[in-house]
Motif scaffolding. Structure first.
Motif, PDB file in Angstrom:
ATOM      1  N   ASP A 134       0.100   7.868  -0.593  1.00 55.85           N
ATOM      2  CA  ASP A 134      -0.929   7.825  -1.625  1.00 55.85           C
ATOM      3  C   ASP A 134      -0.545   8.737  -2.786  1.00 55.85           C
ATOM      4  O   ASP A 134      -0.873   8.458  -3.947  1.00 55.85           O
ATOM      5  N   ASN A 138      -0.306   7.696  -6.745  1.00 52.09           N
ATOM      6  CA  ASN A 138      -0.960   8.440  -7.814  1.00 52.09           C
ATOM      7  C   ASN A 138       0.062   8.981  -8.803  1.00 52.09           C
ATOM      8  O   ASN A 138      -0.148   8.947 -10.020  1.00 52.09           O
ATOM      9  N   ALA A 141       1.217   6.270 -11.075  1.00 52.52           N
ATOM     10  CA  ALA A 141       0.187   5.962 -12.076  1.00 52.52           C
ATOM     11  C   ALA A 141       0.196   7.003 -13.193  1.00 52.52           C
ATOM     12  O   ALA A 141       0.133   6.663 -14.380  1.00 52.52           O
ATOM     13  N   GLU A 179      -6.494  -1.083 -10.076  1.00 50.77           N
ATOM     14  CA  GLU A 179      -5.973   0.001  -9.244  1.00 50.77           C
ATOM     15  C   GLU A 179      -5.368   1.113 -10.095  1.00 50.77           C
ATOM     16  O   GLU A 179      -5.519   2.297  -9.788  1.00 50.77           O
ATOM     17  N   GLN A 183      -6.734   4.980 -10.089  1.00 50.29           N
ATOM     18  CA  GLN A 183      -5.911   6.168  -9.861  1.00 50.29           C
ATOM     19  C   GLN A 183      -6.130   7.206 -10.963  1.00 50.29           C
ATOM     20  O   GLN A 183      -6.221   8.403 -10.691  1.00 50.29           O
ATOM     21  N   ASN A 187      -7.955  11.197 -10.955  1.00 47.19           N
ATOM     22  CA  ASN A 187      -7.393  12.390 -11.591  1.00 47.19           C
ATOM     23  C   ASN A 187      -8.307  12.952 -12.672  1.00 47.19           C
ATOM     24  O   ASN A 187      -7.939  13.916 -13.346  1.00 47.19           O
TER      25      ASN A 187
END
Length: 553
Positions: A134, A138, A141, A179, A183, A187
């Protein structure tokens, strides 16, 4: 061979082969493209596993179809004349058999879960294959958002697979955009969340096979719009969401909150006498504070110039560039008398040069091969503690190679000595770096500043007097080495090396050498570098009669 045997043999054989081929891996795959190459191998194994699953599923369905057609044929025949059909003892026996042993076989076949063993394969693969985490998702992204900002990429173009007008990949679906927006939401990056959720919404309108819904997108889009300060639009989106999902718990709560916020805003405007007219006085007492022009601080002006250099937009004056020269040099080296180096001046003060064709393809391949198994997330030095730590402003993986590990590594060190005229006896090992998705290194100094008292203390060789940076790959787009205060950009050229002094001859740091590695937009970036230290250079680069550093330092 029956269905079960086919399933077991194909899955077991694949798993055994994989256990012999692949190995465990750590996370942070996004920080180096060299690691991400193996993800394609992982995907190919999973595709093969899925294809086998589909084939076995189809075999199962085909067997059931044959049984069904056989039963239907007999049932239709019996329905024509039930008495005659059942009077035949063979037919009576076969009917009984179909409804006992035959049907039990059909029930067993129907209940047999052909997917369980393939799912078990995937579980086992996770122990022997490289799977992204994961954190990798992230990180990828965040890297894409960095590229979008640095190179001013249009959201819709990126979603179409275009980077600076060049088609590199297939289009993203609404689910892909959703998606990516999710992400950035995790954040707390609501600006990019709104951009990508809007793109997801646009794509939903013309997609048939959808993996996400309008309600999913609206939930994130409304709240992110609110976080950006647009309460009115957030309320409109929330009302639209409630029309689709009336009992949406979060939307119901947000609606009440947004309405209260709008009431507060209306009351505050009324108290100020703000009726929306242009005659309302503007408060000019609050000024926007800007950072001083200080090379120690990464302020907004430096970021802007840094990004302009990365895009190739900041041009140098003709006065500066007209003085630069290219030539062959021997640098007082006996060896270079028979094999002079190609030198290109990039800047005169501080003196920054590029040596061309100083590393062969064979050497570069050996360096990459030796470095790959040792790659670790690149670190930076904490200026207070002197400890090495990972940082979001440096996204890459690195490894260190000693001279004695291969004749090529030793030869590269000797070549650096010929290039620079400095001793390698106190230089650091050859550092090899591979940049990942959007890999970059924000503006920084290679030398230790006065306040960094613990830097390089363990080495006992003084400060970093100079840097030699080898480029070991061509980069399709992006990846330049830029010096913001000099408005200088060095673009990677395979086999070339950049060289500059980090310190003045007096030993004081040269703050104009503050530099950065621009994000890699497309392609892969491999570099290696030699950091050369002060100790042992006393007679090779002696102090001048007068200090050559600016008075402010």
């Amino acid at each position: 061979m029956n269905l079960s045997q086919s399933l077991t043999m194909s899955s077991s054989l694949a798993l055994v082969l994989l256990m012999l081929t692949f190995h465990n891996a750590s996370a942070e795959l996004f920080t180096a493209l060299a690691d991400m190459e193996e993800l394609l191998e992982t995907e190919s194994v999973l595709i093969a596993n899925l294809d086998n699953y589909i084939r076995v599923q189809e075999d199962k369905l085909n067997q059931l179809r044959r049984r069904s057609a056989e039963y239907q044929r007999e049932h239709t025949e019996a329905a024509k004349d039930v008495g005659t059909y059942l009077s035949n003892p063979v037919n009576a026996f076969l009917l009984t058999k179909r409804l006992t042993t035959d049907w039990r076989e059909v029930e067993n076949l129907m209940s047999y879960d052909v997917g369980s063993e393939f799912l078990e394969n995937v579980t086992n693969y996770r122990d022997v294959l490289k799977f992204p985490s994961d954190e990798d998702l992230n990180g990828a992204a965040v890297a894409l958002m960095r590229l979008q900002d640095t190179y001013k990429l249009d959201t819709a173009s990126v979603a179409r697979g275009e980077l600076n007008g060049i088609q590199y990949s297939t289009e993203m679906t609404a689910g892909d955009c959703f998606e990516l927006g999710r992400q950035t939401y995790l954040n707390g990056d609501y600006y990019h969340t709104v951009l990508w959720m809007r793109e997801a919404m646009d794509r939903l309108s013309h997609e048939v096979n959808r993996t996400t819904t309008k309600a999913d997108v609206l939930e994130y889009l409304a709240f992110s719009t609110f976080k950006q300060g647009n309460v009115h639009t957030a309320l409109l989106m929330t009302n639209e969401l409630l029309e689709l999902v009336p009992d949406h718990e979060r939307a119901v709560g947000n609606k009440v909150y947004y309405e209260k916020e709008l009431e507060k805003e209306a009351k505050q405007k009324a108290l100020r006498g703000d009726d929306g007219s242009v005659d309302v006085p503007v408060d000019t007492t609050t000024k926007i504070r800007t950072a001083k022009d200080n090379p120690h601080v990464y302020d907004s002006s430096e970021r802007k110039l840094y990004e302009q250099l990365c895009r190739g937009e900041a041009e140098r004056s003709v006065t500066e560039t007209s003085k630069l020269r290219c030539r062959y040099v021997i640098n007082k080296s006996p060896f270079l008398k028979i094999a002079p180096l190609k030198l290109e001046e990039a800047n005169l003060k501080p003196y920054i040069v590029i040596y061309h064709d100083v590393m062969s393809d064979a050497e570069m391949e050996v360096v990459k091969r030796l470095a790959k198994p040792r790659f670790r997330r690149a670190t930076v030095q904490n200026y207070k503690t002197g400890e090495l730590e990972v940082a979001n402003y440096r996204i890459s993986k690195s490894a260190w190679l000693k001279d004695q590990e291969h004749p090529y590594i030793k030869a590269i060190g000797e070549r650096v000595e010929d290039m620079t005229g400095l001793t390698m006896s106190t230089a650091e090992e050859l550092q090899v770096v591979n940049y990942g998705i959007g890999g970059h290194y924000e503006p920084h100094f290679d030398f230790a500043r006065r306040e960094e008292t613990n830097a390089f203390k363990s080495l006992g060789t003084g400060n970093r007097i100079a840097t030699v940076l080898f480029y070991m790959s061509e980069v399709t787009q992006g990846g330049a080495t830029v010096f913001p205060s000099l408005r200088l950009a060095l673009w990677p050229k395979k086999g070339a090396a950049a060289f500059w002094f980090n310190l003045h001859a007096s030993g004081q740091g040269d703050y104009s050498t503050r530099h950065a590695a621009c994000p890699v937009l497309t392609g892969t970036k491999w570099v290696s570098n030699k950091w050369i230290h002060e100790r042992g250079q006393e007679f090779r680069r002696p102090c001048e009669l007068k200090p050559d550093h600016p008075e402010e330092f």
